[in-house]
Enzyme design. Structure first.
Site, short mmCIF file in Angstrom:
data_model
loop_
_atom_site.label_atom_id
_atom_site.label_comp_id
_atom_site.label_asym_id
_atom_site.label_seq_id
_atom_site.Cartn_x
_atom_site.Cartn_y
_atom_site.Cartn_z
N ASP A 189 78.91 93.57 -17.85
CA ASP A 189 77.59 94.13 -18.15
C ASP A 189 76.48 93.09 -18.01
OD1 ASP A 189 75.84 96.08 -18.91
OD2 ASP A 189 76.31 95.98 -21.04
N ASN A 191 78.46 106.27 -14.72
CA ASN A 191 77.55 105.50 -13.87
C ASN A 191 76.96 106.30 -12.70
OD1 ASN A 191 79.32 102.33 -14.26
ND2 ASN A 191 77.53 103.09 -15.35
C1 FPP Z 1 76.92 96.84 -15.40
O1 FPP Z 1 75.69 96.13 -15.40
C2 FPP Z 1 77.56 96.70 -14.10
C3 FPP Z 1 77.96 97.73 -13.29
C4 FPP Z 1 77.78 99.15 -13.64
C5 FPP Z 1 78.55 97.46 -11.96
C6 FPP Z 1 79.56 96.37 -11.93
C7 FPP Z 1 79.86 96.09 -10.55
C8 FPP Z 1 80.08 94.88 -10.03
C9 FPP Z 1 80.10 93.63 -10.81
C10 FPP Z 1 80.26 94.82 -8.57
C11 FPP Z 1 81.51 94.30 -8.05
C12 FPP Z 1 82.76 94.69 -8.64
C13 FPP Z 1 83.91 94.62 -7.97
C14 FPP Z 1 85.18 95.00 -8.65
C15 FPP Z 1 83.98 94.16 -6.57
P1 FPP Z 1 74.35 96.95 -15.62
O2 FPP Z 1 73.84 97.39 -14.30
O3 FPP Z 1 74.59 98.06 -16.59
O4 FPP Z 1 73.41 95.88 -16.22
P2 FPP Z 1 72.20 96.15 -17.23
O5 FPP Z 1 72.80 96.69 -18.49
O6 FPP Z 1 71.61 94.80 -17.40
O7 FPP Z 1 71.28 97.12 -16.57
#
Ligand code: FPP
Length: 248
Positions: A24, A72
């Site tokens: 996250d 998501n």
């Molecule tokens: C949460 O951060 C992250 C995600 C929903 C996506 C995670 C994906 C990756 C790290 C990409 C690569 C993964 C693989 C397995 C290749 P957020 O967007 O919710 O962050 P925020 O809370 O700060 O908005």
């Protein structure tokens, strides 16, 4: 569960067998720098590679990352598209892990993912199935509630067809039908330690069944800034906890 400790950790550190990570904070990391959110995900994907390798080097046997949840899809279409593009790109690169003896499996409902992505996922799973240093589980279109509903449906179907006697359904029966028990003949053990960066202190539908007795570790560091030393810190904190599993 504990196993032999790696030299990078203080002597006597109890190593979790199964570590889960809620990756996250990518969006906030980008926002702080005035960059588009997808750049945060790109950086997060780099961190994913580094930390997965480090987990293996420390001796962790099962490592699960929450890459995309069933919720998501509510994000803007261009962000979802960017995350899916990153997965596809990384599924090619993730092959590097194969050389490191890491087995790769996916958990979640893959039927809603692009056909090309599903094909790559199957192929990576097949090509890495005999590797044994660590099993990496990538949770994509994964939700803990969805997983339990999926198991309930399968069990109900077996009960209707007479293969299962409803009176004999136990915790073990349910467990057998979870995504984590469907790793091409293998089963992941319950998760011991869940790490959530970015300051949030919730489970967000991640491995809700498997986490029944998991220890949680929260840190304010945003996922793209999470370093190997932070994984070590989380494991040391875990090692200091007194796990009683409902006993005394
Ligand atoms: C949460 O951060 C992250 C995600 C929903 C996506 C995670 C994906 C990756 C790290 C990409 C690569 C993964 C693989 C397995 C290749 P957020 O967007 O919710 O962050 P925020 O809370 O700060 O908005």
């Amino acid at each position: 569960m504990a196993q032999k400790t790696n030299a990078a950790l203080p002597p006597g550190t109890k190593l979790p067998v199964h570590v889960g990570v809620i990756m996250d904070g990518n969006g906030r990391w980008a926002k702080k720098r005035g960059l588009p959110r997808k750049i945060g995900h790109r950086e997060g994907a780099q961190t994913f590679r580094t930390i997965t390798r480090h987990a293996k080097n420390l001796g962790v046997k099962f490592f699960t990352v929450y890459a995309f949840s069933t919720e998501n899809w509510k994000r803007p279409a261009d962000e979802v598209e960017a995350i899916m593009d990153l997965f596809e790109k990384y599924l090619d690169e993730v092959r590097d892990f194969i050389e490191e003896n890491i087995r790769i499996c996916f958990i979640g409902d893959r039927s809603m993912l692009r056909e090309g992505l599903q094909k790559k996922m199957r192929s990576v799973e097949e090509d890495s199935r005999d590797f044994s240093a660590m099993t990496l589980l990538i949770a994509i279109n994964y939700g803990g509630r969805d997983e339990i509903a999926h198991a309930a449906k399968a069990i109900a179907q077996k009960a209707i067809s007479g293969e299962i006697n409803a009176d004999e359904i136990t915790v073990d029966t349910v467990e057998k039908y979870l995504y984590t028990s469907d790793l091409d003949g293998d089963t992941a053990p319950p998760v011991d330690l869940i790490i959530r960066p970015s300051g949030e202190q919730r489970l967000s539908n991640f491995m809700i069944w498997q986490a029944a007795y998991a220890e949680f570790y929260y840190t304010n560091i945003l996922w793209p800034d999470f370093r190997p030393e932070d994984l070590e810190k989380a494991i040391i904190a875990y090692s200091d906890r007194n796990r009683r599993f409902g006993g005394v």
